[in-house]
Scaffold this motif. Structure first.
Motif, PDB file in Angstrom:
ATOM      1  N   ARG A 246       0.839  -1.204   0.000  1.00  0.00           N
ATOM      2  CA  ARG A 246       0.000   0.000   0.000  1.00  0.00           C
ATOM      3  C   ARG A 246       0.877   1.259   0.000  1.00  0.00           C
ATOM      4  O   ARG A 246       0.552   2.264  -0.637  1.00  0.00           O
TER       5      ARG A 246
ATOM      6  N   TRP B 172      -9.221  -4.091  -3.949  1.00  0.00           N
ATOM      7  CA  TRP B 172      -8.454  -4.818  -2.923  1.00  0.00           C
ATOM      8  C   TRP B 172      -9.398  -5.304  -1.814  1.00  0.00           C
ATOM      9  O   TRP B 172      -9.288  -6.448  -1.351  1.00  0.00           O
ATOM     10  N   THR B 173     -10.312  -4.449  -1.401  1.00  0.00           N
ATOM     11  CA  THR B 173     -11.251  -4.831  -0.334  1.00  0.00           C
ATOM     12  C   THR B 173     -12.337  -5.787  -0.821  1.00  0.00           C
ATOM     13  O   THR B 173     -12.998  -6.434  -0.005  1.00  0.00           O
ATOM     14  N   GLN B 174     -12.523  -5.866  -2.159  1.00  0.00           N
ATOM     15  CA  GLN B 174     -13.590  -6.689  -2.716  1.00  0.00           C
ATOM     16  C   GLN B 174     -13.116  -8.069  -3.150  1.00  0.00           C
ATOM     17  O   GLN B 174     -13.924  -8.864  -3.648  1.00  0.00           O
TER      18      GLN B 174
ATOM     19  N   LEU C 255      -7.640   0.306  -4.617  1.00  0.00           N
ATOM     20  CA  LEU C 255      -7.858   0.058  -3.187  1.00  0.00           C
ATOM     21  C   LEU C 255      -9.236  -0.542  -2.934  1.00  0.00           C
ATOM     22  O   LEU C 255      -9.404  -1.402  -2.061  1.00  0.00           O
ATOM     23  N   LEU C 256     -10.232  -0.087  -3.695  1.00  0.00           N
ATOM     24  CA  LEU C 256     -11.579  -0.640  -3.515  1.00  0.00           C
ATOM     25  C   LEU C 256     -11.633  -2.092  -3.975  1.00  0.00           C
ATOM     26  O   LEU C 256     -12.223  -2.944  -3.301  1.00  0.00           O
TER      27      LEU C 256
END
Length: 457
Positions: A27, A50-52, A47-48
């Motif tokens: 990151r 990454w969270t999904q 980044l989004l």
């Protein structure tokens, strides 16, 4: 970007998986080294995603409208952000179509480690151009490692693995089946996702001959090899041959350090008057490409021939001079980014794109966003030759020419846009015939003007 809505729709599903393990340090690298290259929208998208990412083999798709709502962006911005991540090797996109349903799989890749990032000519050069020399030096210092250097008064006392842990030697000789299976499942394939220099860009440049011209200079052959990609980019962008580029390199060596001053070299080359020089694409040498393409007029073929004869900066300069303008620094930067990213292997395609933006779309300058939009569309349509690029331009106008129906007072009206004359198949420039009466009238006017001028004097 109109065709974006054909390539991606809010209702299309998506799933996310990861090809590498992602850490907090990744990151940091993404934030400081990659974010200046990709922009804030692409950074937020990564980044989004990454969270999904899905941690199990069972993958449930979500609509892209979810990403649009969470990021608060429109569809063209989402698509452009995705292509930037793809170009930087951070994701790979896969498409699956079943009946009327389309699903994309986004495979995330970890950013390059700092040592690999700064060793890569394309990535480091692009970062240097974006952030400038001072910030670039700060980032190098931020990510530079400082390993311990052995010395006479510094003794290593670390213990080895077997000094601390005891393992059954018989099991080491014949591993249990479960462990062998785990080794097979977790074996990482040796693949690279970082941008690579297209070797076709070196087709007409004799690198050994270029280095030979600098043997008597202060710069070493090893340092020239380190700047291989940047120097080839300048060759392709400005149409410089081996002797000309060697001369500019020789004038850009810092005599205090005997090192090449790359920013000074770029400034020196950009200040030189443009010249007619063949582009570096392989297409011009291909006999198959020399054959007139079907559906292209004589004017189209002449434009393609000129695009193969001029380097991108020279071509743009002549276009702007015809209109009474000049090439701005930002426009040179737009062309440089296209060349450095090797979007098109044949630079003559960039000339066709430039002609389309300046002459056809009547835009006063090249802008990064618009050029990226056109280039992305052409790449999606597999444009690899100037002939294909010309067909893409004509196809765009044919689509605009198609009738569109609108409802007004319960009556259907049809609006048609006229295809430009130059885009018509078989177009030829009209030849004006001057009649004898018109010629006599002109001569009479000239005689009257001359008489008035003699009378005044």
């Amino acid at each position: 970007m109109q065709d974006v809505f054909f390539k991606l729709a809010p209702r299309d599903g998506f799933v996310v998986t990861a090809a590498n393990y992602l850490s907090d340090f990744d990151r940091q690298v993404l934030t400081y080294l990659y974010q200046p290259l990709m922009g804030t929208s692409a950074y937020s998208l990564y980044l989004l995603l990454w969270t999904q990412q899905t941690q199990t083999s069972v993958q449930t798709s979500q609509p892209h409208s979810t990403l649009l709502a969470l990021l608060n962006i429109d569809l063209p911005t989402l698509y452009q952000s995705r292509t930037r991540l793809e170009a930087l090797g951070l994701i790979k996109s896969y498409q699956q179509v079943k009946v009327a349903e389309r699903t994309f799989t986004y495979e995330l890749y970890a950013p390059q480690a700092p040592n690999a990032f700064f060793s890569d000519d394309l990535l480091s050069l692009l970062l240097y151009d974006v952030v400038g020399e001072d910030r670039f030096d700060q980032l190098k210092a931020q990510f530079r490692l400082h390993p311990v250097k052995p010395s006479a008064d510094l003794e290593e006392v670390s213990l080895s693995f077997l000094d601390v842990f005891h393992v059954n030697s018989q099991l080491l000789q014949q591993l249990p089946a479960t462990i062998a299976e785990a080794k097979s499942e977790f074996k990482t394939p040796a693949t690279t996702t970082q941008p690579q220099l297209d070797q076709r860009a070196t087709g007409d440049f004799d690198w050994p001959f270029f280095k030979q011209q600098l043997q008597a200079s202060y710069i070493s052959a090893r340092e020239l090899d380190q700047y291989h990609d940047q120097l080839l980019t300048l060759h392709a962008l400005y149409g410089l041959n081996e002797l000309e580029l060697a001369q500019y390199v020789n004038e850009s060596v810092d005599l205090n350090t005997n090192k090449l001053d790359l920013p000074a070299l770029k400034r020196l080359v950009a200040r030189q008057p443009t010249k007619v020089a063949p582009t570096t694409g392989t297409g011009a040498a291909d006999p198959a490409m020399a054959t007139p393409a079907k559906g292209l007029s004589k004017n189209d073929q002449q434009l393609i021939a000129v695009s193969r004869q001029l380097a991108p900066v020279t071509f743009l300069t002549q276009l702007k001079q015809q209109q009474g303008g000049y090439v701005t620094n930002s426009e040179q930067h737009v062309l440089a980014r296209l060349m450095e990213r090797h979007v098109f292997a044949d630079p003559s395609i960039i000339n066709i794109l430039t002609h389309y933006v300046i002459n056809v779309r009547q835009m006063p300058t090249l802008t990064q966003a618009y050029v990226d939009g056109v280039a992305n569309g052409w790449l999606q349509h597999k444009v690899t030759t100037p002939e294909a690029a010309m067909q893409e331009v004509k196809s765009f106008y044919r689509q605009k020419q198609a009738p569109t129906r609108t409802r007004r007072s319960n009556k259907a009206t049809v609006r048609k846009e006229t295809l430009p004359d130059w885009a018509q198949d078989g177009y030829q420039a009209p030849k004006k015939q001057v009649t004898a009466e018109q010629r006599a009238a002109v001569q009479k006017r000239l005689a009257a003007l001359q008489a008035n001028k003699d009378g005044e004097s």
